[in-house]
Enzyme design. Structure first.
Site, PDB file in Angstrom:
ATOM      1  N   GLY A  43       0.769  -1.238   0.000  1.00 43.67           N
ATOM      2  CA  GLY A  43       0.000   0.000   0.000  1.00 43.67           C
ATOM      3  C   GLY A  43       0.800   1.288   0.000  1.00 43.67           C
ATOM      4  N   GLU A  96       3.848   4.283   6.126  1.00 38.36           N
ATOM      5  CA  GLU A  96       2.681   3.401   6.008  1.00 38.36           C
ATOM      6  C   GLU A  96       1.526   4.177   5.382  1.00 38.36           C
ATOM      7  OE1 GLU A  96       1.400   0.797   5.553  1.00 38.36           O
ATOM      8  OE2 GLU A  96       0.510  -0.227   7.267  1.00 38.36           O
ATOM      9  N   ASP A  97       0.681   3.450   4.668  1.00 36.18           N
ATOM     10  CA  ASP A  97      -0.449   4.118   4.017  1.00 36.18           C
ATOM     11  C   ASP A  97      -1.477   4.616   5.026  1.00 36.18           C
ATOM     12  OD1 ASP A  97      -1.306   1.533   4.682  1.00 36.18           O
ATOM     13  OD2 ASP A  97      -1.744   0.929   2.626  1.00 36.18           O
ATOM     14  N   ASP A 100      -5.019   2.072  11.217  1.00 38.34           N
ATOM     15  CA  ASP A 100      -6.425   1.774  11.468  1.00 38.34           C
ATOM     16  C   ASP A 100      -6.541   1.336  12.931  1.00 38.34           C
ATOM     17  OD1 ASP A 100      -9.098   1.306  10.553  1.00 38.34           O
ATOM     18  OD2 ASP A 100      -8.675  -0.791  10.236  1.00 38.34           O
ATOM     19  N   PHE A 147     -14.038   3.081   4.357  1.00 37.03           N
ATOM     20  CA  PHE A 147     -13.069   2.270   3.622  1.00 37.03           C
ATOM     21  C   PHE A 147     -12.672   3.004   2.352  1.00 37.03           C
ATOM     22  CE2 PHE A 147     -11.382  -1.057   0.969  1.00 37.03           C
ATOM     23  CZ  PHE A 147     -10.575  -1.719   1.869  1.00 37.03           C
ATOM     24  N   ARG A 160      -5.557   0.254  -6.606  1.00 38.53           N
ATOM     25  CA  ARG A 160      -4.381   0.942  -6.064  1.00 38.53           C
ATOM     26  C   ARG A 160      -3.890   2.044  -6.998  1.00 38.53           C
ATOM     27  NH1 ARG A 160      -2.335  -2.120  -1.687  1.00 38.53           N
ATOM     28  NH2 ARG A 160      -2.508  -4.359  -1.904  1.00 38.53           N
TER      29      ARG A 160
HETATM   30  P1  IMP Z   1      -4.085  -1.763  11.265  1.00 37.84           P
HETATM   31  O1  IMP Z   1      -3.036  -2.790  11.512  1.00 37.84           O
HETATM   32  O2  IMP Z   1      -5.429  -2.182  11.783  1.00 37.84           O
HETATM   33  O3  IMP Z   1      -3.715  -0.386  11.746  1.00 37.84           O
HETATM   34  O4  IMP Z   1      -4.363  -1.752   9.716  1.00 37.84           O
HETATM   35  C1  IMP Z   1      -3.588  -1.137   8.824  1.00 37.84           C
HETATM   36  C2  IMP Z   1      -3.734  -1.806   7.469  1.00 37.84           C
HETATM   37  O5  IMP Z   1      -5.108  -2.060   7.136  1.00 37.84           O
HETATM   38  C3  IMP Z   1      -3.234  -0.892   6.387  1.00 37.84           C
HETATM   39  O6  IMP Z   1      -1.883  -1.142   6.119  1.00 37.84           O
HETATM   40  C4  IMP Z   1      -4.112  -1.209   5.217  1.00 37.84           C
HETATM   41  O7  IMP Z   1      -3.513  -2.226   4.442  1.00 37.84           O
HETATM   42  C5  IMP Z   1      -5.388  -1.763   5.787  1.00 37.84           C
HETATM   43  N1  IMP Z   1      -6.476  -0.761   5.713  1.00 37.84           N
HETATM   44  C6  IMP Z   1      -7.062  -0.131   6.768  1.00 37.84           C
HETATM   45  N2  IMP Z   1      -8.029   0.705   6.355  1.00 37.84           N
HETATM   46  C7  IMP Z   1      -8.066   0.607   5.010  1.00 37.84           C
HETATM   47  C8  IMP Z   1      -8.870   1.260   3.990  1.00 37.84           C
HETATM   48  O8  IMP Z   1      -9.748   2.108   4.241  1.00 37.84           O
HETATM   49  N3  IMP Z   1      -8.605   0.903   2.705  1.00 37.84           N
HETATM   50  C9  IMP Z   1      -7.655  -0.016   2.370  1.00 37.84           C
HETATM   51  N4  IMP Z   1      -6.877  -0.631   3.282  1.00 37.84           N
HETATM   52  C10 IMP Z   1      -7.082  -0.328   4.596  1.00 37.84           C
HETATM   53 MG    MG Z   2      -0.991  -1.978   4.465  1.00 34.38          MG
END
Ligand code: IMP
Ligand code: MG
Length: 174
Positions: A43, A96-97, A100, A147, A160
């Protein structure tokens, strides 16, 4: 592909302005240093390559692929797939993108103990979704719990390559 988008949240210009602001901040904070930017695959590739073109420092780059262990444990875990960058003694900036729940970045920090310093730069922060206590040093923008796709963000590995960040129409998920 573009017909699947309901709403654009960040245009090309918005994203360029974010990269410019963060790039300048990093340039100032790391004056005299040579940071190592580590982008999380897949990402963050788009964001990382744009961001570092706004950084006026000698620096190096690397990438890291991590996958989340969903499993049954709510504490979560991340697994490194393949190459692990040499971080020993380096001033590491993880790119990081999105953050969440924070699970990915929470676990990742434990793998970076050999770095001289460690900071995190995210394009988007879904603050309301946070479950793990993670410090983020650079944030492009805080976003609601929607999302998103485009500019690196995927839905089932697609979208992407959209040049902006948007939200999909409901019917796409069906
Ligand atoms: P975390 O580990 O829960 O913080 O999740 C982070 C990962 O979830 C990111 O690196 C993304 O790959 C994915 N992610 C979370 N929200 C989105 C979204 O809205 N669109 C696409 N990917 C997401
Ligand atoms: Mg990711």
């Amino acid at each position: 592909m573009k017909n699947d988008i309901k709403e654009i949240l960040f245009t090309k210009e918005d994203l360029n302005a974010i990269c410019d602001r963060l790039g300048k901040e990093i340039t100032k904070d790391y004056a005299g240093k040579q940071p190592l930017f580590i982008g999380l695959l897949n990402g963050a590739v788009f964001f990382m390559t744009d961001l570092i073109r706004h950084v006026d420092l000698k620096c190096s780059i690397d990438f890291l692929k991590v996958s989340s262990y969903e499993g049954t444990h709510s504490t979560g875990n991340v697994r490194v797939d393949g190459h692990f960058p040499d971080v020993k003694g380096k001033d590491v900036i993880i790119v990081e993108d999105i953050i969440d729940t924070g699970k990915t970045l929470y676990e990742l920090k434990n793998l970076m103990k050999e770095a001289n310093s460690y900071k995190v730069c995210v394009l988007l922060d879904k603050k309301e979704a946070r479950q793990f206590d993670v410090h983020v040093d650079y944030v492009g923008s805080v976003v609601p719990k929607k999302f998103v796709v485009g500019y690196g963000f995927d839905y089932n590995e697609v979208y992407r390559n959209l040049p902006y960040i948007g939200v999909l129409k409901e019917e796409v998920y069906m």
